[in-house]
Design a protein around this motif. Structure first.
Motif, PDB file in Angstrom:
ATOM      1  N   ALA A  22      -3.659  -7.868  -8.329  1.00  0.00           N
ATOM      2  CA  ALA A  22      -4.502  -7.497  -7.190  1.00  0.00           C
ATOM      3  C   ALA A  22      -3.958  -8.091  -5.899  1.00  0.00           C
ATOM      4  N   TYR A  23      -3.503  -9.343  -5.963  1.00  0.00           N
ATOM      5  CA  TYR A  23      -2.978  -9.997  -4.759  1.00  0.00           C
ATOM      6  C   TYR A  23      -1.746  -9.253  -4.245  1.00  0.00           C
ATOM      7  N   LEU A  24      -0.932  -8.744  -5.149  1.00  0.00           N
ATOM      8  CA  LEU A  24       0.273  -8.016  -4.755  1.00  0.00           C
ATOM      9  C   LEU A  24      -0.039  -6.589  -4.302  1.00  0.00           C
ATOM     10  N   ALA A  25      -1.226  -6.080  -4.630  1.00  0.00           N
ATOM     11  CA  ALA A  25      -1.633  -4.765  -4.150  1.00  0.00           C
ATOM     12  C   ALA A  25      -2.030  -4.824  -2.671  1.00  0.00           C
ATOM     13  N   TYR A  26      -2.550  -5.962  -2.246  1.00  0.00           N
ATOM     14  CA  TYR A  26      -3.006  -6.114  -0.853  1.00  0.00           C
ATOM     15  C   TYR A  26      -1.892  -5.836   0.153  1.00  0.00           C
ATOM     16  N   PRO A  27      -0.688  -6.394   0.010  1.00  0.00           N
ATOM     17  CA  PRO A  27       0.375  -6.134   0.992  1.00  0.00           C
ATOM     18  C   PRO A  27       0.750  -4.662   1.116  1.00  0.00           C
ATOM     19  N   LEU A  28       0.530  -3.886   0.073  1.00  0.00           N
ATOM     20  CA  LEU A  28       0.858  -2.461   0.126  1.00  0.00           C
ATOM     21  C   LEU A  28       0.010  -1.737   1.168  1.00  0.00           C
ATOM     22  N   ASP A  29      -1.186  -2.270   1.424  1.00  0.00           N
ATOM     23  CA  ASP A  29      -2.083  -1.681   2.421  1.00  0.00           C
ATOM     24  C   ASP A  29      -1.985  -2.357   3.783  1.00  0.00           C
ATOM     25  N   HIS A  30      -1.169  -3.419   3.874  1.00  0.00           N
ATOM     26  CA  HIS A  30      -1.151  -4.223   5.108  1.00  0.00           C
ATOM     27  C   HIS A  30       0.275  -4.540   5.569  1.00  0.00           C
ATOM     28  N   ASN A  31       1.149  -3.571   5.448  1.00  0.00           N
ATOM     29  CA  ASN A  31       2.531  -3.714   5.946  1.00  0.00           C
ATOM     30  C   ASN A  31       3.231  -4.974   5.442  1.00  0.00           C
ATOM     31  N   GLY A  32       2.979  -5.316   4.210  1.00  0.00           N
ATOM     32  CA  GLY A  32       3.650  -6.455   3.604  1.00  0.00           C
ATOM     33  C   GLY A  32       2.957  -7.787   3.820  1.00  0.00           C
ATOM     34  N   SER A  33       1.927  -7.821   4.665  1.00  0.00           N
ATOM     35  CA  SER A  33       1.233  -9.086   4.930  1.00  0.00           C
ATOM     36  C   SER A  33       0.482  -9.558   3.697  1.00  0.00           C
ATOM     37  N   LEU A  34       0.562 -10.847   3.422  1.00  0.00           N
ATOM     38  CA  LEU A  34      -0.154 -11.435   2.298  1.00  0.00           C
ATOM     39  C   LEU A  34      -1.575 -11.804   2.712  1.00  0.00           C
ATOM     40  N   MET A  35      -2.499 -11.666   1.788  1.00  0.00           N
ATOM     41  CA  MET A  35      -3.888 -12.031   2.073  1.00  0.00           C
ATOM     42  C   MET A  35      -3.980 -13.512   2.436  1.00  0.00           C
ATOM     43  N   VAL A  36      -4.711 -13.797   3.513  1.00  0.00           N
ATOM     44  CA  VAL A  36      -4.920 -15.184   3.929  1.00  0.00           C
ATOM     45  C   VAL A  36      -5.615 -15.944   2.805  1.00  0.00           C
ATOM     46  N   GLY A  37      -5.109 -17.143   2.519  1.00  0.00           N
ATOM     47  CA  GLY A  37      -5.681 -17.923   1.432  1.00  0.00           C
ATOM     48  C   GLY A  37      -7.062 -18.455   1.738  1.00  0.00           C
ATOM     49  N   HIS A  38      -7.239 -18.961   2.979  1.00  0.00           N
ATOM     50  CA  HIS A  38      -8.527 -19.552   3.345  1.00  0.00           C
ATOM     51  C   HIS A  38      -8.666 -19.561   4.858  1.00  0.00           C
ATOM     52  N   TYR A  39      -9.870 -19.221   5.322  1.00  0.00           N
ATOM     53  CA  TYR A  39     -10.195 -19.269   6.746  1.00  0.00           C
ATOM     54  C   TYR A  39     -11.067 -20.483   7.031  1.00  0.00           C
ATOM     55  N   GLU A  40     -10.805 -21.119   8.174  1.00  0.00           N
ATOM     56  CA  GLU A  40     -11.652 -22.222   8.626  1.00  0.00           C
ATOM     57  C   GLU A  40     -12.316 -21.850   9.935  1.00  0.00           C
ATOM     58  N   GLY A  41     -13.536 -22.341  10.134  1.00  0.00           N
ATOM     59  CA  GLY A  41     -14.230 -22.087  11.384  1.00  0.00           C
ATOM     60  C   GLY A  41     -14.734 -20.662  11.475  1.00  0.00           C
ATOM     61  N   ALA A  42     -15.055 -20.243  12.709  1.00  0.00           N
ATOM     62  CA  ALA A  42     -15.580 -18.907  12.943  1.00  0.00           C
ATOM     63  C   ALA A  42     -14.488 -17.858  12.749  1.00  0.00           C
ATOM     64  N   VAL A  43     -14.835 -16.775  12.069  1.00  0.00           N
ATOM     65  CA  VAL A  43     -13.904 -15.666  11.844  1.00  0.00           C
ATOM     66  C   VAL A  43     -14.657 -14.374  12.172  1.00  0.00           C
ATOM     67  N   PRO A  44     -14.629 -13.962  13.452  1.00  0.00           N
ATOM     68  CA  PRO A  44     -15.443 -12.813  13.873  1.00  0.00           C
ATOM     69  C   PRO A  44     -15.257 -11.566  13.020  1.00  0.00           C
ATOM     70  N   GLU A  45     -13.995 -11.262  12.639  1.00  0.00           N
ATOM     71  CA  GLU A  45     -13.761 -10.034  11.873  1.00  0.00           C
ATOM     72  C   GLU A  45     -14.352 -10.096  10.473  1.00  0.00           C
ATOM     73  N   LEU A  46     -14.614 -11.310   9.971  1.00  0.00           N
ATOM     74  CA  LEU A  46     -15.246 -11.468   8.663  1.00  0.00           C
ATOM     75  C   LEU A  46     -16.735 -11.767   8.784  1.00  0.00           C
ATOM     76  N   ASP A  47     -17.087 -12.596   9.773  1.00  0.00           N
ATOM     77  CA  ASP A  47     -18.461 -13.077   9.868  1.00  0.00           C
ATOM     78  C   ASP A  47     -19.448 -11.977  10.244  1.00  0.00           C
ATOM     79  N   GLU A  48     -18.940 -10.870  10.758  1.00  0.00           N
ATOM     80  CA  GLU A  48     -19.819  -9.752  11.090  1.00  0.00           C
ATOM     81  C   GLU A  48     -19.903  -8.745   9.947  1.00  0.00           C
ATOM     82  N   GLU A  49     -19.187  -9.032   8.848  1.00  0.00           N
ATOM     83  CA  GLU A  49     -19.160  -8.110   7.715  1.00  0.00           C
ATOM     84  C   GLU A  49     -19.978  -8.657   6.550  1.00  0.00           C
ATOM     85  N   ALA A  50     -20.319  -7.764   5.641  1.00  0.00           N
ATOM     86  CA  ALA A  50     -20.936  -8.147   4.378  1.00  0.00           C
ATOM     87  C   ALA A  50     -20.285  -7.311   3.288  1.00  0.00           C
ATOM     88  N   TYR A  51     -20.069  -7.936   2.147  1.00  0.00           N
ATOM     89  CA  TYR A  51     -19.440  -7.238   1.027  1.00  0.00           C
ATOM     90  C   TYR A  51     -20.485  -7.075  -0.072  1.00  0.00           C
TER      91      TYR A  51
END
Length: 261
Positions: A39-68
């Motif tokens: 699954a981790y290796l599938a993420y870069p296929l959708d994000h131009n090779g970028s690896l999923m961030v391991g951990h966010y600290e502090g406020a993250v507007p693009e995440l904090d306004e979302e719900a899964y």
């Protein structure tokens, strides 16, 4: 005499049962590791090779306004998305049991957290922790800690088979050990870490289950995992098993040992 024989037979039977249980748990975690790294290796296929961030600290507007939304209808948001488990779940067809929650840790999380905090506990205590200092990154705002040393795109990695992404982890919550933690620290970062902060758990006959960026899953002892070439692409490039991140006057190396619990 008969009682002694029965006692010996019972102890032998218990030993065999314990060994079989341990092997079954190990097989479950290896299976989980294979699913998670795929699954981790599938993420870069959708994000131009970028690896999923391991951990966010502090406020993250693009995440904090979302719900899964989970398959059971629960919603997770905020800090529960700062750690990797629920961000990775869509790449595993939203499967949490048997991937994020493996063997005993679901029950351990229920014992350590209230029912309303179970999803928070799941985000904090997945069975396998990510090597967030050197893969994907520990991100605060727009800055990645140790950016010059951290693999944030597949194109940066020359030897994917040697770069550890996930490993069996553990933590303690309220004095209770849980077989899982969202991140695992390397033996060294800007200083030696493992003397006081070992979160890798060699729970299978003295070995931890480890998943690598080439998709392979292998088991290693703690002594074997002291080799920084398994943790850092730069350590591997320099062939330096005792590699320590150097501070940069340009600010390339930053970040503390945040995101800890």
């Amino acid at each position: 005499m008969v009682a002694s024989i029965i006692a010996v037979l019972c102890s032998l039977a218990f030993a065999v049962f314990s060994a079989a249980t341990q092997q079954a748990r190990k097989a479950n975690e290896i299976g989980a590791a294979k699913t998670i790294i795929t699954a981790y290796l599938a993420y870069p296929l959708d994000h131009n090779g970028s690896l999923m961030v391991g951990h966010y600290e502090g406020a993250v507007p693009e995440l904090d306004e979302e719900a899964y939304e989970l398959p059971n209808g629960d919603e997770v948001s905020g800090a529960e998305l700062h750690r990797y488990p629920f961000r990775l779940a869509p790449y595993m067809e939203d499967k949490i049991d048997g991937t994020i929650l493996v063997n005993r840790n679901a029950g351990q999380i229920r014992d350590a957290f209230s029912s309303s905090q179970f999803n928070y506990g799941t985000s904090l205590c997945p069975a396998l922790g990510i090597n967030y200092y050197f893969v994907g990154g520990l991100k605060t705002g727009s800055e990645v800690a140790g950016a010059a040393d951290c693999a944030t795109n597949l194109s940066q990695v020359g030897s994917a088979e040697s770069l550890l992404v996930f490993a069996s982890a553990f933590t303690e919550v309220g004095g209770k050990k849980i077989d899982g933690r969202y991140g695992v620290e390397p033996p060294s970062y800007r200083a030696k870490l493992w003397d006081a902060n070992l979160h890798v758990d060699a729970r299978y006959g003295g070995k931890a289950v480890c998943a690598f960026l080439d998709g392979s899953v292998r088991t290693y002892t703690i002594e074997e995992l002291r080799d920084m070439r398994l943790w850092s692409m730069r350590a591997a490039m320099l062939d330096d098993e005792n590699y320590v991140v150097k501070a940069s006057s340009s600010g390339g190396i930053g970040g503390g040992r945040g995101g800890r619990r």
